[in-house]
Enzyme design. Structure first.
Site, PDB file in Angstrom:
ATOM      1  N   GLY A 321       0.759  -1.027  -0.046  1.00  0.00           N
ATOM      2  CA  GLY A 321      -0.050   0.064  -0.010  1.00  0.00           C
ATOM      3  C   GLY A 321       0.907   1.415   0.029  1.00  0.00           C
ATOM      4  N   SER A 322       0.399   2.200   0.941  1.00  0.00           N
ATOM      5  CA  SER A 322       1.109   3.605   0.812  1.00  0.00           C
ATOM      6  C   SER A 322       2.425   3.514   0.974  1.00  0.00           C
ATOM      7  CB  SER A 322       0.229   4.341   1.487  1.00  0.00           C
ATOM      8  OG  SER A 322      -1.146   4.628   0.953  1.00  0.00           O
ATOM      9  N   THR A 323       3.050   2.606   1.918  1.00  0.00           N
ATOM     10  CA  THR A 323       4.202   2.758   2.655  1.00  0.00           C
ATOM     11  C   THR A 323       5.295   2.369   1.441  1.00  0.00           C
ATOM     12  OG1 THR A 323       4.121   0.488   3.014  1.00  0.00           O
ATOM     13  CG2 THR A 323       3.802   1.931   4.809  1.00  0.00           C
ATOM     14  N   SER A 377      -1.356  11.213   1.340  1.00  0.00           N
ATOM     15  CA  SER A 377      -1.376   9.612   0.736  1.00  0.00           C
ATOM     16  C   SER A 377      -2.366   9.659  -0.367  1.00  0.00           C
ATOM     17  CB  SER A 377      -1.718   9.048   1.671  1.00  0.00           C
ATOM     18  OG  SER A 377      -1.196   7.530   1.613  1.00  0.00           O
TER      19      SER A 377
END
Length: 611
Positions: A321-323, A377
Site C-alpha cells: 500500500g502507501s508505504t 497519501s
C-alpha cells in the site's frame, strides 16, 4: 634301560637272620613302544603348533576385535549445542545439564551397611521422597516387584542430582544429558526456533544453522586394563578438543522487548490477527529487532499450535500500500520522469483502462507537490506521477529491486514476492496504475524494510540479516562495515527522505514526532487480498519511519494485520507502536537531538490523519 619284568624271592642272608632283601630284574623296553610314545608326543606338539598358527593367522583379527570390545569402552557424544547470544552477549539459548534417575532395587544399600545387606524399596523411598518432592507411596509403587532399570525421575536439575548423590544409596544411577533452554522465553522464539524432545531442530535458526550450532564432539574409545584402569592409548588426536564458540545475533534484547510489548498491546486493543515490528541498521542491514505476535514459549513448545512456529514477516506476502509510495517516487526521480519541484493534479478519482481509482477519502486535493502527495497519501497523485514513467521501465525497476526474488538473508524461510509479468504490466494500464500506490503486487515486510533502508543509506540495497557469526568465549563481534549494491543516486534518496519528514511534521505521521529529533515516515492502510481477491473489510495497517533524517541510521517498520474497527488506519494502529520503539531506540543507541527542543511542536498538538 630295564623294566621290572618280574619279582622273585630273595635269598635270606646268612648274617642277618630273620630279614630278607628283594632283587629286581630289569628287562629292556621294546623299540616299538618307544616309537609309539615319540610319535604321540610329536603329534601333540604338531597339533598345538597348528592350533597356534590357526589362532594367530586365521582367527587373529576376529579375536583381537573381540578383545578390544571387552577392553574398550565407547563413549558416544551427547550432542551438545553452542549457545546463542544477542548483540550485547545476553543469553538467548543454551544447553543445561539435566539428569534421569534410574533405580536398581537388587543393589539397594545405605552407607555403612554390612556387606550383603539389601535395603527394601520402602527404606529407599523414605529418603528419596523429600529430595525428589514425590510422594513416598508413588516411589514404593514404582519400585515394588522390580529388580533393575526403574526410571524414577527425569529432567532433574544439577542441584537435585547432587542431593541424590549425597544420599550415597547404592543402586541409584544418575544419567546426564543436555537440555536446550531459552532464558528469554518467547522474546526470540520467532527467529531462534526450538529443539523437540529428541533434540532435533524444528524451526528458526536452530534448524537453519543446525550444523553451526553443533559443538565439536567425537566418539571416544577408552581402553581399560584388566582391573578396569583407564589406559591412555586408543585416543585419536583432537578427540578431547572442545570449543567455546557462541552464535551472536544482531538483535538487541532490550529493544526486542520494547517492540514485543508495544506490539502485543496494540494487537490486543484492536483485536488484530497478528503484527510485526522490525528495526534495521540501514548501513549494513543488521536487524536490531524483529518482534512478532502472537508468539510462543520455546521451553514449552508442545503447548502451542504449530502455525506459530514460523515467522510470517519473512514468509507471508502482502500488498504494502502507501508505504511503497516513497520507493516509487524515487524510481520516478531516478528515471528523471518527474521534477523534484514539480506538481500533479489530484482530482480525487480517475479511470484507468475502465477501472476507477479513488483516494482513500474520495476527495480531491487540487494541484499539489510531491511532499503533499505523501502527506495526504494521494493515490490519484501517485498515478499521475508514475504515468510519466514508461511501464517497461517501471516494471524493470520493480524487478531490479528484487520484488519477485528471494532476499539475500540469513533469516530462515525467506520468500520471494509476486510481480506481474512484463507483458501484463505493459499491455494492461491498470497494472502500473495500481502499482503506483503499492497494490497489485506482493512482498514480505522484510523486503519492504530492506527497500526503505535503501532510501535511508543513499541508494544501496543491503542484505538484511540477524547473525554476526560464531565468536569464541566472551568475545563479541563488532558491526560489519557499510555495504550494498548502489541502485539510486544519493541526492535522489535524500530528496525523498526530506519529503517523508514532512509526513511526520504535517501529515499522517505526526504521532511519532519527538522534540529535538528529525524523523521521516509514511503510513499505509491497504486492502487485504487472498488468492487474488480482496477480502471485504480486511485491512493491513503499517507505518515506516527513518531516523535521524540528517544522518539516517535506522528504519522502523510496524505492520498490523486485520485490525478491527472503523478507525483502524496506519496512523491510529501502527504509529503508536513505532513511537514507543523509536523512543527506546534513541536511548539505547544514544542518538543525540539534531535541533533545539523548542523547534519541535508538541506531539499532542495535532490529531493524526487517516491514511
Amino acid at each position: 634301560m630295564h623294566g621290572l619284568e618280574g619279582r622273585r624271592p630273595a635269598a635270606r642272608s646268612s648274617g642277618t637272620p630273620g630279614r630278607s632283601r628283594r632283587v629286581l630284574t630289569f628287562q629292556p623296553i621294546p623299540a616299538r613302544r618307544l616309537w609309539l610314545v615319540y610319535l604321540l608326543l610329536a603329534a601333540g606338539l604338531g597339533g598345538l603348533a597348528l592350533r597356534l598358527a590357526w589362532v594367530q593367522l586365521v582367527q587373529g583379527n576376529e579375536l583381537l576385535t573381540r578383545a578390544r570390545a571387552v577392553q574398550t569402552q565407547t563413549i558416544s557424544p551427547l550432542g551438545r549445542r553452542r549457545p546463542i547470544v544477542d548483540r550485547q552477549g545476553r543469553l538467548v539459548a543454551l544447553d543445561e545439564e539435566r539428569f534421569t534417575l534410574w533405580a536398581h532395587p537388587r543393589y539397594f544399600a545405605f552407607p555403612g551397611d554390612d556387606i550383603g545387606r539389601l535395603r527394601s524399596p520402602l527404606d529407599v523411598a523414605r529418603k528419596l521422597s523429600a529430595v525428589l518432592a514425590l510422594p513416598m507411596a508413588d516411589l514404593v509403587r514404582s519400585l515394588d516387584g522390580r529388580k533393575s532399570g526403574v526410571k524414577l525421575a527425569t529432567d532433574l536439575d544439577p542441584e537435585t542430582a547432587q542431593r541424590v548423590r549425597n544420599l550415597g544409596i547404592s543402586g541409584l544411577d544418575l544419567e546426564a544429558y543436555p537440555q536446550r533452554v531459552y532464558p528469554q522465553g518467547g522474546l526470540f522464539a520467532n527467529v531462534v526456533g526450538f529443539l523437540n524432545l529428541e533434540r532435533v531442530a524444528q524451526a528458526g535458526l536452530e534448524q537453519s544453522r543446525d550444523r553451526d550450532l553443533r559443538r565439536h564432539e567425537a566418539t571416544r574409545s577408552l581402553r581399560r586394563g584388566a582391573d578396569g584402569t583407564p589406559l591412555p592409548d586408543g585416543l585419536r588426536a583432537g578427540v578431547l578438543y572442545g570449543d567455546d564458540l557462541r552464535l551472536q545475533l544482531t538483535l538487541d534484547a532490550r529493544l526486542q522487548q520494547v517492540a514485543q510489548l508495544a506490539l502485543s498491546k496494540q494487537v490486543k486493543q484492536w483485536q488484530a490477527k497478528r503484527g510485526v515490528a522490525l528495526v534495521m541498521d540501514v548501513r549494513n542491514g543488521e536487524l536490531l529487532a524483529l518482534a512478532s505476535t502472537p508468539t510462543y514459549n520455546p521451553n514449552k513448545f508442545w503447548s502451542y499450535k504449530p502455525g506459530l512456529f514460523r515467522e510470517w514477516s519473512v514468509q507471508d506476502l502482502y500488498e504494502p500500500g502507501s508505504t511503497f509510495k516513497p520507493i516509487n517516487l524515487a524510481i520516478a526521480l531516478q528515471e528523471k520522469a518527474i521534477d523534484p519541484a514539480g506538481k500533479v493534479s489530484d482530482t480525487g478519482q480517475l479511470t484507468i483502462g475502465g477501472w476507477p481509482i479513488f483516494n482513500h477519502d474520495r476527495k480531491g486535493n487540487g494541484v499539489i507537490d510531491f511532499p503533499t502527495v505523501l502527506q495526504v497519501s494521494s493515490n490519484v497523485g501517485m498515478v499521475q506521477a508514475m504515468r510519466r514513467v514508461k511501464p517497461t521501465r517501471f516494471w524493470h525497476w520493480l524487478h531490479t529491486l528484487g520484488i519477485d526474488s528471494t532476499p539475500d538473508t540469513d533469516l530462515p524461510g525467506a520468500q520471494a514476492g509476486q510481480l506481474k509479468t512484463l507483458e501484463v504490466f505493459r499491455t494492461q494500464p491498470i497494472e502500473p496504475a495500481t502499482a503506483a500506490f503499492g497494490q497489485g503486487f506482493n512482498l514480505t515486510p522484510l523486503k519492504l524494510v530492506q527497500l526503505h533502508a535503501m532510501l535511508a543509506n543513499g541508494g544501496r540495497l543491503v542484505s538484511p540479516h540477524i547473525t554476526r557469526g560464531l565468536r569464541s568465549g566472551e568475545d563479541l563481534a563488532t558491526a560489519p562495515p557499510a555495504s550494498g549494491l548502489q541502485l539510486f543516486r544519493p541526492e535522489i534518496t535524500q530528496t525523498v527522505l526530506n519529503w517523508m519528514e514532512t509526513v511526520v511534521e504535517k501529515g499522517s505521521g505526526k504521532g511519532v514526532r519527538i522534540p529535538g529529533h528529525r524523523i521521516g515516515g509514511k503510513t499505509g492502510t491497504a486492502q487485504k487480498a487472498e488468492n487474488g481477491v480482496y477480502i471485504p473489510g480486511a485491512r493491513i495497517t503499517s507505518f515506516v519511519a527513518h531516523l535521524p533524517i540528517n544522518d539516517p541510521r535506522y528504519v522502523v517498520l510496524v505492520v498490523v494485520d486485520e485490525p478491527k474497527g472503523g478507525n483502524a488506519y496506519g496512523s491510529t494502529v501502527a504509529v503508536p507502536v513505532a513511537r514507543q520503539i523509536i523512543e527506546a531506540l534513541l536511548v539505547i543507541e544514544k542518538i543525540p537531538p539534531t535541533r533545539p527542543t523548542a523547534a519541535a511542536a508538541p506531539n499532542t498538538a495535532n490529531k493524526p490523519k487517516r491514511t
